[in-house]
Write an enzyme that holds these catalytic residues in place. Structure first.
Site, mmCIF file in Angstrom:
data_model
loop_
_atom_site.group_PDB
_atom_site.id
_atom_site.type_symbol
_atom_site.label_atom_id
_atom_site.label_comp_id
_atom_site.label_asym_id
_atom_site.label_seq_id
_atom_site.Cartn_x
_atom_site.Cartn_y
_atom_site.Cartn_z
ATOM 1 C CE LYS A 53 -3.865 -2.464 2.022
ATOM 2 N NZ LYS A 53 -4.714 -2.833 3.145
ATOM 3 C CD GLN A 97 -3.843 -4.662 6.190
ATOM 4 O OE1 GLN A 97 -3.910 -3.596 5.594
ATOM 5 N NE2 GLN A 97 -4.187 -5.797 5.613
ATOM 6 C CG ASP A 120 -9.982 -0.594 4.207
ATOM 7 O OD1 ASP A 120 -9.648 -0.964 3.067
ATOM 8 O OD2 ASP A 120 -9.323 -0.831 5.235
HETATM 9 N N1 GUN Z 1 -7.185 -7.312 5.299
HETATM 10 C C1 GUN Z 1 -7.413 -8.018 4.160
HETATM 11 N N2 GUN Z 1 -7.897 -7.206 3.205
HETATM 12 C C2 GUN Z 1 -7.977 -5.978 3.747
HETATM 13 C C3 GUN Z 1 -8.406 -4.716 3.238
HETATM 14 O O1 GUN Z 1 -8.817 -4.556 2.089
HETATM 15 N N3 GUN Z 1 -8.323 -3.683 4.107
HETATM 16 C C4 GUN Z 1 -7.883 -3.837 5.391
HETATM 17 N N4 GUN Z 1 -7.874 -2.775 6.159
HETATM 18 N N5 GUN Z 1 -7.490 -4.977 5.876
HETATM 19 C C5 GUN Z 1 -7.543 -6.044 5.056
#
Ligand code: GUN
Length: 283
Positions: A53, A97, A120
């Protein structure tokens, strides 16, 4: 006949080019889009996702900060970090996350994120807007998957779409997006009886179960669009939920793993962050 590849790397390059232009336009107006990622604990997969990211942000000119917290972090402390970021004008997107370490309440933490900074799309307000067909932030993975489906060029009206997996972050929002496109949507899950009978009817099949090579060739309708959301590690290799080599001989279109939906997820996160920054200009 072999399926056409829906290449997340190629699609992402084009989209990230457009996002970079929007970032440049914002910077000219004095706004640098900012993303804050909170990572609690040491989960190895999460570490890789968070790093990717950050790389994506750098590529398009988004300012990113990663806040690393120990596994022992208390709920109140985590929420305090989120509140501080809510009030920080240099931060337009906040991402916690997932999964959080045991003992932390994910739903309670997500509820603290300011909905307009929830890049998100996991805040209950954004999830509710999607359910009601109102504009809001859409979760990155289903948003990216839909973009890939659209790029097949097929007319989605009335098509049979089957989503395997009912998570809040992929399955449910994916089903809502396909419904908005006028698909006839079936949601399948671990209790579904005769799964293959459902998947074999799918013009669009989305696999989001988290089980390596779970979708086999006999479960796929010839010519279908097959979207593989799975990221599974088997003997050190990353594989999807779809048995790629066999299914590609049956499907019309297929996403690879890696280099498919995962890449698009991060691209959509970048898009959601830029959109959040653009909204501050129009507010
Ligand atoms: N864990 C797995 N996929 C994601 C996602 O798209 N966003 C976040 N914050 N955590 C995740």
């Amino acid at each position: 006949m072999s399926a056409q590849l829906l290449d997340g790397k190629v699609m992402s390059e084009a989209l990230r080019g457009e996002i970079a232009l929007r970032v440049a336009a914002l910077k000219e107006k004095g706004v640098t889009p900012g993303l804050a990622v909170i990572l609690v604990g040491e989960d190895p997969a999460s570490q890789i996702y968070v790093r990717n990211k950050g790389v994506g942000c750098e590529q398009v000119g988004i300012h990113s900060v990663t806040i690393r917290l120990p596994e022992t972090t208390a709920q109140a402390e985590l929420e305090e970090h989120i509140r501080r970021l809510n009030a920080d004008e240099s931060i337009h997107g906040i991402l916690v996350q997932l999964p959080l370490p045991k003992g932390l309440d994910e739903a309670a933490a997500l509820a603290v994120i300011a909905p307009e900074k929830d890049v998100d799309g996991f805040h209950i307000q954004n999830a509710g807007k999607l359910l009601n067909g109102l504009p809001g932030v859409v979760a990155c993975t289903p948003k990216g998957a839909l973009e890939m489906i659209r790029r097949t060029g097929i007319d989605l009206n009335g098509k049979e779409a089957v989503v395997v997996g009912r998570s809040n972050i992929v399955g449910k929002p994916m089903a809502m997006l396909l419904l908005q496109q006028n698909c006839t949507v079936t949601m399948c899950h671990s209790r579904t009886v005769d799964l293959a009978a459902h998947t074999r009817r799918a013009d669009i099949l989305v696999a989001a179960v988290g089980k390596a090579k779970f979708i086999t060739a006999d479960m796929v309708k010839p010519g279908a669009v097959v979207i593989d959301v799975g990221i599974n590690r088997v003997d050190g290799k990353v594989v999807g939920d779809v048995d790629f080599d066999a299914v590609r001989e049956v499907a019309g279109w297929i996403t690879p793993v890696p280099g498919g939906v995962g890449r698009m997820t991060i691209t959509m996160l970048l898009a959601n962050t830029v959109e959040a920054a653009e909204r501050t200009l129009h507010a």
